[in-house]
Enzyme design. Structure first.
Site, PDB file in Angstrom:
ATOM      1  N   GLY A 245       0.816  -1.197   0.000  1.00 29.99           N
ATOM      2  CA  GLY A 245       0.000   0.000   0.000  1.00 29.99           C
ATOM      3  C   GLY A 245       0.849   1.246   0.000  1.00 29.99           C
ATOM      4  O   GLY A 245       1.983   1.247  -0.515  1.00 29.99           O
ATOM      5  N   SER A 246       0.338   2.295   0.584  1.00 27.79           N
ATOM      6  CA  SER A 246       1.009   3.589   0.540  1.00 27.79           C
ATOM      7  C   SER A 246       2.132   3.676   1.563  1.00 27.79           C
ATOM      8  O   SER A 246       2.175   2.925   2.546  1.00 27.79           O
ATOM      9  CB  SER A 246      -0.003   4.713   0.811  1.00 27.79           C
ATOM     10  OG  SER A 246      -0.432   4.675   2.166  1.00 27.79           O
ATOM     11  N   GLY A 250       2.282   2.332   5.366  1.00 29.68           N
ATOM     12  CA  GLY A 250       3.415   1.461   5.656  1.00 29.68           C
ATOM     13  C   GLY A 250       4.175   1.902   6.889  1.00 29.68           C
ATOM     14  O   GLY A 250       4.626   1.080   7.701  1.00 29.68           O
ATOM     15  N   GLU A 267       5.635  -3.468   0.653  1.00 32.87           N
ATOM     16  CA  GLU A 267       5.791  -3.029  -0.740  1.00 32.87           C
ATOM     17  C   GLU A 267       4.968  -1.760  -0.858  1.00 32.87           C
ATOM     18  O   GLU A 267       3.742  -1.800  -0.826  1.00 32.87           O
ATOM     19  CB  GLU A 267       5.323  -4.116  -1.699  1.00 32.87           C
ATOM     20  CG  GLU A 267       5.840  -3.919  -3.131  1.00 32.87           C
ATOM     21  CD  GLU A 267       4.959  -2.992  -3.937  1.00 32.87           C
ATOM     22  OE1 GLU A 267       5.269  -1.771  -3.982  1.00 32.87           O
ATOM     23  OE2 GLU A 267       3.962  -3.446  -4.507  1.00 32.87           O
ATOM     24  N   CYS A 301       2.118  -0.039  -9.068  1.00 32.43           N
ATOM     25  CA  CYS A 301       3.277   0.513  -8.361  1.00 32.43           C
ATOM     26  C   CYS A 301       4.515   0.622  -9.245  1.00 32.43           C
ATOM     27  O   CYS A 301       5.378   1.463  -8.994  1.00 32.43           O
ATOM     28  CB  CYS A 301       3.589  -0.340  -7.133  1.00 32.43           C
ATOM     29  SG  CYS A 301       3.777  -2.095  -7.479  1.00 32.43           S
TER      30      CYS A 301
END
Length: 496
Positions: A245-246, A250, A267, A301
């Site tokens: 995610g963001s 994170g 990630e 991403c």
């Protein structure tokens, strides 16, 4: 009727998701928490209402995973048994491929032209790779040691324990499989949490898990907003947290994992450069680059969203780009010709547009695309190529997660490499040039977890995915991904 790899192109009725439930301790269970409305971003209509877990159910999921890890059949399962289970899960997804495709197109707005191959077939292939990797012998013999006395040593690898696996909305099944397959191959148990924006495909996976005879507690599936995810990640029964995610979330996950000093696999996105080296055949390369960052609505991403072009080919690049944009259809995801579907929410569509407008207000120019398509409903935005920017501008430094790219000219390859590395992200980088060997020599200079030269290849199931900088911590996929869910154990003994 048109078909995509055997999948009927029909928007399903909402009743197909009416019976989806959580999976806790081997039982499909109705969530006792708040209802989550799932909205089709192409029609803006509610297509399903899902019962989220309450905090007691979240705690039960973790307790069930803990018990399954410590006792029962999974605690003593052999590598062959783990591999066989993962294979059954892959078979179950494949058997219900059409349902997964239709569900993901509906809840995500992903164009059906790519949903089957990327959103469903890739997870199946990766699970089969994990099933084989589960059989690998991972122990290492260190041999004899004599200081201060003779001894022998081996290093074995043990499963880390209970894993909280949290997937982002943009590839809901694939991103979960990267965590689930690796954790199961390692011998761990899992509490899986999908994005509340795209829960349906994961709840469909819960049915597959039940039908695959996954032992009770080995995989639990709960749905909820941030409070439920937090209830799982902060539970002391969880040994490791895997999140996609963001960066902002994170960082929160890392803070939550700090309690109990637990590990994380993160990630967190990218702002990937694509360097078009001098002499690149722009006619063959440029259309593909534009389609790559437009795919899945730019909600990816590793999208190449910073394009660097040698100054001698700048005008040619712009001319080809404008023509290429004419071949990027935006619209109904059920239309097999569509490449760009809607953004996941209205707020996200507005956020994408704000980045573009802010850049234009600062002197940037939209060289191709821009605006919205003419549709009756849906959170659509046209792809946009933005120029007259500096690499330090916000539009060049922050992940927009939409079909937007910037392009900048450079004078020397050294300058291009410097610009490419001038980013807090380091997930992926792309190199294009007339000589693949020469282009590969530049790869070690790029701070990126993956470097694709002249197109590279697909998302390999045996290669690591992850990045430098704020792109994340650790790696997913392949043996690297499995090792994230294992702890090395040194065993030594005295000998003559």
């Amino acid at each position: 009727m048109a078909e995509e790899t055997g999948t009927t192109l029909t928007r399903p009725g909402t009743d197909v998701w009416s019976n989806l439930s959580l999976l806790i301790d081997g039982q499909l269970t109705e969530g006792r928490g708040d209802r989550i409305d799932v909205i089709d971003p192409a029609t803006e209509e509610v297509v399903a209402s899902v019962g989220a877990a309450d905090k007691a159910q979240a705690a039960l999921a973790v307790a069930s995973a803990r018990a399954a890890f410590e006792t029962g059949p999974w605690a003593s399962a052999s590598p062959a048994e783990r591999g066989a289970l993962i294979t059954r899960i892959a078979d179950g997804i494949e058997k219900r491929r059409d349902e997964f495709v239709n569900t993901i197109v509906t809840e995500l707005g992903a164009p059906i032209s790519a949903t089957g191959p990327l959103q469903v077939d890739w997870p199946i292939k990766h699970l089969r790779e994990y099933a084989q990797a589960a059989l690998a012998e991972r122990g290492e013999v260190l041999g004899r040691h004599t200081d201060p006395a003779p001894s022998q040593s081996v290093v074995e690898y043990r499963p880390v324990g209970v894993v909280a696996a949290i997937a982002a909305y943009n590839y809901p099944v694939l991103l979960l499989v990267h965590k689930l397959g690796a954790a199961l191959a390692a011998g761990c148990t899992v509490v899986a949490i999908p994005s509340p924006r795209t829960p349906l495909s994961t709840l469909l996976l819960a049915e597959v898990l039940r039908d695959a005879d996954v032992p009770a507690g080995v995989v639990n599936v709960v749905v909820g907003e941030a409070d439920i995810a937090r209830a799982v990640t902060e539970n002391p029964g969880v040994d490791k947290i895997a999140f996609t995610g963001s960066v902002a979330v994170g960082e929160q996950v890392m803070r939550q994992a700090a309690a109990g000093v637990r590990g994380v696999v993160l990630e967190l996105g990218g702002k990937s450069p694509a360097i078009l080296l001098p002499g690149t055949d722009l006619v063959s390369v440029v259309p593909g680059v534009h389609q790559r960052y437009s795919r899945n609505g730019g909600q990816a991403c590793a999208a190449p969203t910073r394009i660097l072009v040698h100054e001698s080919q700048w005008d040619e690049f712009l001319e080809i780009s404008r023509k290429a944009y004419e071949s990027i259809p935006v619209g109904d995801p059920w239309d097999s010709t569509t490449i760009v579907g809607p953004m996941i929410t209205e707020a996200h569509r507005d956020r994408v547009e704000q980045y573009i407008q802010e850049a234009v207000n600062g002197g940037a120019v939209i060289a191709a695309g821009g605006g919205r398509p003419h549709t009756e409903s849906g959170w659509y935005v046209n792809p946009a190529l933005v120029i007259n920017v500096k690499n330090t501008d916000r539009i060049c430094q922050e992940e927009i997660f939409g079909p937007v790219a910037t392009a900048m000219p450079y004078s020397t390859v050294d300058e291009a490499v410097q610009i490419a590395n001038q980013s807090k992200y380091g997930l992926h980088a792309y190199l294009f040039g007339p000589d693949s060997v020469a282009a590969r020599e530049i790869a070690p200079r790029l701070r990126a977890g993956t470097v694709s030269v002249n197109g590279g290849g697909g998302l390999r199931a045996d290669a690591p995915m992850g990045g430098f900088g704020v792109s994340g911590v650790g790696r997913e996929i392949g043996s690297w991904g499995i090792h994230e869910y294992m702890e090395p154990q040194h065993i030594q003994w005295a000998c003559d």
